[in-house]
Design a protein around this motif. Structure first.
Motif, PDB file in Angstrom:
ATOM      1  N   THR A  32      -0.587  -7.085   4.145  1.00 20.08           N
ATOM      2  CA  THR A  32      -1.510  -5.785   3.742  1.00 20.08           C
ATOM      3  C   THR A  32      -2.644  -5.500   5.008  1.00 20.08           C
ATOM      4  O   THR A  32      -3.039  -4.635   5.312  1.00 20.08           O
ATOM      5  N   ASP A  42       0.871  -1.189  -0.056  1.00 19.14           N
ATOM      6  CA  ASP A  42      -0.076   0.071   0.034  1.00 19.14           C
ATOM      7  C   ASP A  42       0.978   1.338   0.104  1.00 19.14           C
ATOM      8  O   ASP A  42       0.603   2.057   0.985  1.00 19.14           O
ATOM      9  N   ARG A 102      -3.049  -2.720   7.512  1.00 25.50           N
ATOM     10  CA  ARG A 102      -4.394  -2.130   7.518  1.00 25.50           C
ATOM     11  C   ARG A 102      -5.097  -1.742   8.888  1.00 25.50           C
ATOM     12  O   ARG A 102      -5.870  -0.937   9.237  1.00 25.50           O
TER      13      ARG A 102
END
Ligand code: GDP
Ligand code: MG
Length: 175
Positions: free
Chosen positions: A169, A55, A173
């Motif tokens: 990921t 990201d 998050r």
């Protein structure tokens, strides 16, 4: 491998599961894109790292592999310390390795941070004809226990990158 770049995060992820399910080869595939057929029982090596972009952040994944400590309750609490992710690995051709997932999970939950992200991995999907664990059984267990789930092959490189990227990921998050 690692390169000369600013690291935004270091995420420790531990591999757990019975002996011979393919933990070391999953790590070799992910970290170095290697696979070895006659991989020796893991001795000594504690972890390997791989730096990747998650990201748009630079994340150093520090992946820990059990050093032949797969006997029940032999993995020490130092192994779990600081882990933000865990991969619970079974061999889809060995029913027993899947049946043991419940106690690996219990041990993990007894040691790890309560927010740890956990992914169930059914490895050796290249051996489909020898399958002993239906996908639905694993999906049901994963759903009940609130785990991510993926079937992989370290041999054929199926879903290995995807599995690690997915857990990293998800860790990113929730932090
Ligand atoms: P560990 O004890 O969990 O670390 O298991 P290893 O990574 O040492 O693998 C045990 C054996 O399974 C070795 O002979 C590997 O070559 C083999 N193996 C690991 N991953 C796969 C896979 O995805 N497919 C197949 N067919 N064999 C695998
Ligand atoms: Mg090993």
């Amino acid at each position: 491998g690692d390169y000369n770049q600013k690291i935004d995060y270091v995420f420790k992820v531990v591999l757990i599961g019975d002996s011979a399910v393919g933990k070391t080869q999953l790590l070799a595939r992910f970290a170095r894109n290697e696979f070895s057929v006659d991989s020796k029982a893991t001795i000594g090596v504690e972890f390997q790292t791989k730096t990747l972009i998650v990201d748009s952040k630079t994340v150093k994944a520090q992946i820990w592999d059990t050093a032949g400590q797969e006997r029940y309750r032999a993995v020490t609490s130092a192994y779990y310390r600081g882990a933000v992710g865990a991969m619970l690995v079974y061999d889809m051709t060995k029913r027993q390795s899947f049946d043991h997932m419940a106690r690996w999970l219990e041990e993990l939950r007894g040691h790890a941070d309560k927010n740890i992200v956990i992914m169930l991995i059914g490895n050796k999907c290249d051996l489909g004809t020898l399958r002993a664990v239906p996908t639905e059984d694993a999906e049901e267990f994963a759903q009940r226990e609130n785990l991510f789930f993926m079937e992989t092959s370290a041999l054929e490189s199926t879903n290995v990158e995807t599995a690690f990227l997915t857990i990293l990921t998800e860790i990113y998050r929730i932090i």
